[in-house]
Design an enzyme around this catalytic site. Sequence first.
Site, PDB file in Angstrom:
ATOM      1  N   ASN A 181       0.802  -1.224   0.000  1.00  0.00           N
ATOM      2  CA  ASN A 181       0.000   0.000   0.000  1.00  0.00           C
ATOM      3  C   ASN A 181       0.837   1.278   0.000  1.00  0.00           C
ATOM      4  O   ASN A 181       0.408   2.309  -0.506  1.00  0.00           O
ATOM      5  CB  ASN A 181      -1.005   0.009   1.158  1.00  0.00           C
ATOM      6  N   PRO A 205       9.982  -7.272  -0.941  1.00  0.00           N
ATOM      7  CA  PRO A 205       8.800  -6.439  -1.164  1.00  0.00           C
ATOM      8  C   PRO A 205       7.573  -7.284  -1.467  1.00  0.00           C
ATOM      9  O   PRO A 205       7.680  -8.470  -1.800  1.00  0.00           O
ATOM     10  CB  PRO A 205       9.195  -5.594  -2.375  1.00  0.00           C
ATOM     11  N   SER A 261      -0.056  -7.724   8.058  1.00  0.00           N
ATOM     12  CA  SER A 261      -1.171  -8.157   8.894  1.00  0.00           C
ATOM     13  C   SER A 261      -0.687  -8.708  10.232  1.00  0.00           C
ATOM     14  O   SER A 261       0.429  -9.214  10.356  1.00  0.00           O
ATOM     15  CB  SER A 261      -1.996  -9.225   8.172  1.00  0.00           C
ATOM     16  N   GLU A 282       5.080  -3.697  12.559  1.00  0.00           N
ATOM     17  CA  GLU A 282       4.027  -2.690  12.388  1.00  0.00           C
ATOM     18  C   GLU A 282       2.862  -3.436  11.757  1.00  0.00           C
ATOM     19  O   GLU A 282       2.845  -3.698  10.560  1.00  0.00           O
ATOM     20  CB  GLU A 282       4.525  -1.540  11.516  1.00  0.00           C
ATOM     21  N   CYS A 316      -3.165   1.203   7.092  1.00  0.00           N
ATOM     22  CA  CYS A 316      -3.347   0.642   8.430  1.00  0.00           C
ATOM     23  C   CYS A 316      -3.781   1.682   9.445  1.00  0.00           C
ATOM     24  O   CYS A 316      -4.189   1.332  10.556  1.00  0.00           O
ATOM     25  CB  CYS A 316      -2.061  -0.038   8.883  1.00  0.00           C
ATOM     26  N   GLU A 491       8.977   3.323  14.289  1.00  0.00           N
ATOM     27  CA  GLU A 491       9.680   3.683  13.060  1.00  0.00           C
ATOM     28  C   GLU A 491       9.632   5.188  12.876  1.00  0.00           C
ATOM     29  O   GLU A 491       8.716   5.868  13.346  1.00  0.00           O
ATOM     30  CB  GLU A 491       9.066   2.970  11.855  1.00  0.00           C
TER      31      GLU A 491
END
Length: 512
Positions: A181, A205, A261, A282, A316, A491
């Site tokens: 995303n 990736p 997820s 994350e 998210c 982060e």
Amino acid sequence: MLQVIKLLGSRSLLSRLQVSRMAYSVRTASQFLHEKAYVNGKWVDAKSGKTFQVLNPANGGLMGSCPDMNAEDTQIAIQKAHTAFQSWKKSSVKERSAVLRKWFNLMMENQQELGKLITEEMGKPLKEAMGEIGYAAGFFEWFAEEARRTYGDIIPSPVDSKRLLAIKQPVGVCGLITPWNFPSAMITRKAGAAIAAGCTVVIKPAEDTPFSALVLCDLAEKAGLPPGVINVVTCSRQNTVEVGKVLCESPLVAKISFTGSTNTGKILLQQCANTVKRVSMELGGNAPFVVFDSADVDAAVMGAMACKFRVSGQTCVCANRFLVQEGIHDQFVQKLGEQMLKQLKVGDGFSEDVTQGPLINSKGVDKVDELTQDAVSRGAQLKMGGKRHSAGENYYEPTLLTDVTSEMRCFKEEIFGPVSAVIKFRTEEEAVALANASSVGLAGYFFSRDLSQIWRVAENMEVGMVAVNDGILSTVEAPFGGVKESGIGREGSKYGIDEYMNIKYICMGGIQ
């Protein structure tokens, strides 16, 4: 939605563009499309010779192919990163800073073409994609500066004959597993910190968006990053599990950083346990967006638009549950519906006036529709939308649901689509209880003009990040991360580089 683009590029896109006007070549998006993986400074194929296709979600067209790498390929990349670490960890902070700054300049010099690559890969509107490039490049700029500030400590000694100090050192090879995303920013947020700290990285990736990862290698090479410091292993969904497992279980990998997820994060944590790796996770969110009677309703509506519909609701930190106090509920719903009709246009992200591109794939659309139909079947009122859009298979109509309850799936699960689910509440205590009724806690939002209420709610929300009277909270300068099952670590910000460093205590005795 223009407000979103401006904010995403924080620290003034104009100033960034001025800084980047240097003698770097500008190329077209097609020239940035690399159909090979990148290991040890070389463009390589999979050992098996196999490839997988990357499709444009807007129209299903073939964008290109990438090597379908496996466990053997991943082991090679890890070994090359480990070898490169032996020299990169000894590089000066000034050298690392200079490379990251050049990398930032190169991204900004080619901002539009890199944005086009993102739009073609994952569908977000071009203005949003260019905003992401500004945001992504900002992490290289930020960590170019933070590289020079990895200070240690002098510790007062309890005895005269000893001197005590603590220094920070890079952890080693880092495995970075990133989502589709934000295919550029989620890499730079991790890799910028890791490389600034003196680590080397192996990036896996998302299979939907490998080209945005590979172009960063192209620019890294031009910025002067030595071979082996950054490596990208591409693979299909079928090979993702084995590649991820190798990264997590290899004794040469010192840290894993993952964005994705919660369920996948739990699997990776288990795989990292045997080698007791450092981890940053994350994970998923279920962001509450609370609007109190004391709020400026118009400001709350605009905040809701910015928060909910960025990337067509596929972030998210998107508002997942709108909790609206009964005194202003009807007014808020009416105005939100009006703005949705006014601002949102669905279509191909390359069209000038489009604000809502496709979802990443048909499975994503299926899930959004299932959540919507579940809510309607349980008594939710469908005010607009509620079905696939005529633009194509991967598009969904911006949807507004009211009379949503805590028993509905859209309250419990991350929607990841353009669906606004509105729940009415009576008291502040009820709102906080509803907001916290989740196993995850990434971001939370609320609108209020009551100062005491602002402090109470901000402190009582069980999330890692809170936005008060604002719909956008992500910026390179602030720590990004969650609590509960939304993850581990932070982060960005001054804290981000510490995730990639070990603290070593040194005791010097025999002092006369």
